[in-house]
Design a protein around this motif. Sequence first.
Motif, PDB file in Angstrom:
ATOM      1  N   LEU A 147      20.431  -5.157   5.470  1.00 32.78           N
ATOM      2  CA  LEU A 147      19.555  -4.979   4.605  1.00 32.78           C
ATOM      3  C   LEU A 147      18.846  -3.792   4.711  1.00 32.78           C
ATOM      4  CD1 LEU A 147      17.819  -8.619   4.766  1.00 32.78           C
ATOM      5  CD2 LEU A 147      19.419  -7.819   3.247  1.00 32.78           C
ATOM      6  N   SER A 148      18.842  -3.050   3.311  1.00 28.82           N
ATOM      7  CA  SER A 148      18.031  -1.784   3.610  1.00 28.82           C
ATOM      8  C   SER A 148      16.817  -1.887   2.764  1.00 28.82           C
ATOM      9  CB  SER A 148      18.977  -0.554   2.849  1.00 28.82           C
ATOM     10  OG  SER A 148      18.256   0.578   2.451  1.00 28.82           O
ATOM     11  N   ILE A 149      15.724  -1.602   3.392  1.00 27.74           N
ATOM     12  CA  ILE A 149      14.490  -1.688   2.793  1.00 27.74           C
ATOM     13  C   ILE A 149      14.316  -0.615   1.642  1.00 27.74           C
ATOM     14  CG2 ILE A 149      11.915  -1.329   3.228  1.00 27.74           C
ATOM     15  CD1 ILE A 149      12.985  -3.876   4.583  1.00 27.74           C
ATOM     16  N   ASN A 150      14.667   0.374   1.765  1.00 29.42           N
ATOM     17  CA  ASN A 150      14.833   1.451   0.790  1.00 29.42           C
ATOM     18  C   ASN A 150      15.420   0.790  -0.373  1.00 29.42           C
ATOM     19  OD1 ASN A 150      13.449   3.267   2.379  1.00 29.42           O
ATOM     20  ND2 ASN A 150      15.261   4.524   2.928  1.00 29.42           N
ATOM     21  N   LYS A 151      16.569   0.282  -0.284  1.00 27.61           N
ATOM     22  CA  LYS A 151      17.223  -0.149  -1.280  1.00 27.61           C
ATOM     23  C   LYS A 151      16.436  -1.499  -2.142  1.00 27.61           C
ATOM     24  CE  LYS A 151      21.585   1.473  -0.711  1.00 27.61           C
ATOM     25  NZ  LYS A 151      23.043   1.538  -0.321  1.00 27.61           N
ATOM     26  N   LEU A 152      15.921  -2.286  -1.154  1.00 24.57           N
ATOM     27  CA  LEU A 152      15.156  -3.884  -1.878  1.00 24.57           C
ATOM     28  C   LEU A 152      13.851  -3.224  -2.359  1.00 24.57           C
ATOM     29  CD1 LEU A 152      15.700  -6.099   1.342  1.00 24.57           C
ATOM     30  CD2 LEU A 152      16.828  -6.256  -1.130  1.00 24.57           C
ATOM     31  N   PRO A 186      12.610   0.134  -3.477  1.00 21.33           N
ATOM     32  CA  PRO A 186      12.570   1.666  -3.515  1.00 21.33           C
ATOM     33  C   PRO A 186      11.123   2.185  -3.949  1.00 21.33           C
ATOM     34  CG  PRO A 186      13.452   0.497  -5.379  1.00 21.33           C
ATOM     35  CD  PRO A 186      13.085  -0.361  -4.590  1.00 21.33           C
ATOM     36  N   ALA A 187      10.396   1.633  -4.551  1.00 19.24           N
ATOM     37  CA  ALA A 187       9.013   2.054  -4.909  1.00 19.24           C
ATOM     38  C   ALA A 187       8.104   2.050  -3.786  1.00 19.24           C
ATOM     39  CB  ALA A 187       8.442   1.402  -6.142  1.00 19.24           C
ATOM     40  N   ALA A 188       8.035   1.184  -3.089  1.00 18.38           N
ATOM     41  CA  ALA A 188       7.375   1.186  -1.754  1.00 18.38           C
ATOM     42  C   ALA A 188       7.895   2.400  -0.906  1.00 18.38           C
ATOM     43  CB  ALA A 188       7.325  -0.127  -1.187  1.00 18.38           C
ATOM     44  N   ALA A 189       9.168   2.305  -0.762  1.00 18.26           N
ATOM     45  CA  ALA A 189       9.815   3.264   0.329  1.00 18.26           C
ATOM     46  C   ALA A 189       9.379   4.588  -0.159  1.00 18.26           C
ATOM     47  CB  ALA A 189      11.192   3.182   0.475  1.00 18.26           C
ATOM     48  N   ARG A 190       9.355   4.769  -1.542  1.00 21.43           N
ATOM     49  CA  ARG A 190       8.963   6.148  -2.075  1.00 21.43           C
ATOM     50  C   ARG A 190       7.458   6.514  -1.791  1.00 21.43           C
ATOM     51  NH1 ARG A 190       9.580  10.771  -1.965  1.00 21.43           N
ATOM     52  NH2 ARG A 190       8.881  12.025  -3.840  1.00 21.43           N
ATOM     53  N   ARG A 191       6.482   5.599  -2.026  1.00 23.61           N
ATOM     54  CA  ARG A 191       4.970   5.519  -1.337  1.00 23.61           C
ATOM     55  C   ARG A 191       4.848   5.997  -0.046  1.00 23.61           C
ATOM     56  NH1 ARG A 191       4.529   1.137  -5.003  1.00 23.61           N
ATOM     57  NH2 ARG A 191       4.353  -0.400  -3.366  1.00 23.61           N
ATOM     58  N   VAL A 192       5.692   5.413   0.861  1.00 26.71           N
ATOM     59  CA  VAL A 192       5.549   5.801   2.204  1.00 26.71           C
ATOM     60  C   VAL A 192       5.876   7.306   2.271  1.00 26.71           C
ATOM     61  CG1 VAL A 192       6.590   5.469   4.429  1.00 26.71           C
ATOM     62  CG2 VAL A 192       5.946   3.302   2.953  1.00 26.71           C
ATOM     63  N   GLU A 193       6.909   7.729   1.586  1.00 26.22           N
ATOM     64  CA  GLU A 193       7.326   9.031   1.819  1.00 26.22           C
ATOM     65  C   GLU A 193       6.394  10.152   1.103  1.00 26.22           C
ATOM     66  OE1 GLU A 193       9.779  10.536   3.533  1.00 26.22           O
ATOM     67  OE2 GLU A 193      10.115   8.863   4.159  1.00 26.22           O
ATOM     68  N   ILE A 194       5.938   9.696  -0.089  1.00 23.69           N
ATOM     69  CA  ILE A 194       4.828  10.340  -0.548  1.00 23.69           C
ATOM     70  C   ILE A 194       3.357  10.421   0.196  1.00 23.69           C
ATOM     71  CG2 ILE A 194       2.991  10.478  -2.557  1.00 23.69           C
ATOM     72  CD1 ILE A 194       5.368   9.277  -4.307  1.00 23.69           C
ATOM     73  N   VAL A 207      -3.771   4.559   3.289  1.00 26.61           N
ATOM     74  CA  VAL A 207      -2.733   3.630   2.655  1.00 26.61           C
ATOM     75  C   VAL A 207      -2.625   4.120   1.111  1.00 26.61           C
ATOM     76  CG1 VAL A 207      -2.478   1.074   1.554  1.00 26.61           C
ATOM     77  CG2 VAL A 207      -3.652   1.701   3.718  1.00 26.61           C
ATOM     78  N   LEU A 208      -1.335   3.974   0.779  1.00 24.35           N
ATOM     79  CA  LEU A 208      -1.039   4.536  -0.716  1.00 24.35           C
ATOM     80  C   LEU A 208      -0.497   3.139  -1.483  1.00 24.35           C
ATOM     81  CD1 LEU A 208      -0.796   6.283  -3.193  1.00 24.35           C
ATOM     82  CD2 LEU A 208       1.214   7.257  -2.092  1.00 24.35           C
ATOM     83  N   GLY A 209      -1.025   2.684  -2.484  1.00 22.06           N
ATOM     84  CA  GLY A 209      -0.569   1.535  -3.197  1.00 22.06           C
ATOM     85  C   GLY A 209      -0.396   2.041  -4.478  1.00 22.06           C
ATOM     86  N   VAL A 210       0.028   1.036  -5.394  1.00 23.21           N
ATOM     87  CA  VAL A 210       0.414   1.074  -6.568  1.00 23.21           C
ATOM     88  C   VAL A 210      -0.910   1.424  -7.434  1.00 23.21           C
ATOM     89  CG1 VAL A 210       1.226   0.006  -8.912  1.00 23.21           C
ATOM     90  CG2 VAL A 210       2.234  -0.596  -6.545  1.00 23.21           C
ATOM     91  N   ASN A 211      -0.966   2.734  -7.923  1.00 18.75           N
ATOM     92  CA  ASN A 211      -2.067   3.191  -8.732  1.00 18.75           C
ATOM     93  C   ASN A 211      -3.550   3.364  -7.776  1.00 18.75           C
ATOM     94  OD1 ASN A 211      -2.650   4.644 -11.012  1.00 18.75           O
ATOM     95  ND2 ASN A 211      -3.783   2.692 -11.975  1.00 18.75           N
ATOM     96  N   GLY A 225       7.960  10.778  -8.283  1.00 21.05           N
ATOM     97  CA  GLY A 225       7.992   9.266  -8.142  1.00 21.05           C
ATOM     98  C   GLY A 225       6.693   8.641  -8.171  1.00 21.05           C
ATOM     99  N   TYR A 226       5.688   9.216  -8.038  1.00 22.87           N
ATOM    100  CA  TYR A 226       4.303   8.752  -8.032  1.00 22.87           C
ATOM    101  C   TYR A 226       3.648   8.483  -9.331  1.00 22.87           C
ATOM    102  CZ  TYR A 226       0.042   6.397  -6.583  1.00 22.87           C
ATOM    103  OH  TYR A 226      -0.953   5.490  -6.333  1.00 22.87           O
ATOM    104  N   GLU A 227       3.174   7.434  -9.713  1.00 21.47           N
ATOM    105  CA  GLU A 227       2.405   7.500 -11.219  1.00 21.47           C
ATOM    106  C   GLU A 227       1.149   6.878 -10.955  1.00 21.47           C
ATOM    107  OE1 GLU A 227       4.852   5.224 -13.997  1.00 21.47           O
ATOM    108  OE2 GLU A 227       6.774   6.308 -13.401  1.00 21.47           O
TER     109      GLU A 227
END
Length: 154
Positions: free
Chosen positions: A6-11, A13-21, A45-49, A80-82
Amino acid sequence: MRKLNLSINKLFPAAARRVEILRELRKNWASIVGPTLVRHSFPSVLGVNTITVAVEDQNTANMITKMKGNIRRALTSRDGYEADENFTLKVVIGVPLKIKKAETKRANSDIEVDEEEVRQYMQGAPETLPEDINYAISHLKIFLEKKFTQGSER
């Protein structure tokens, strides 16, 4: 039996991208808030918006709150961050994680364990206990006793 990968990045992707950002934001935090505030704040912590920033005191909280637009622009410039007009900046007063780690880290090198003490502790161990494990446990026990005795004397 097949192995399941199981790849967390594939499951997620938005959360994994926020971690990188967030990781990149932390590296560039000084360029966003300036050299003075970088020592007293930390994006945690970086969440959605939304973003949560830990600060040391109310004065820093007020200044960081006024920088909401700059922080939002810095985030949206990253791929990738909106963030829309409902973007939320949450400021938490307390010691920022980065600063807390640096200040509370204490060297344990000032605690010395005498080999004779270790040998004395080793004498009471069961015969079946291997010598190297006996030594390690005895050494650790003396170290911890000294460490916590030192801490209570301060």
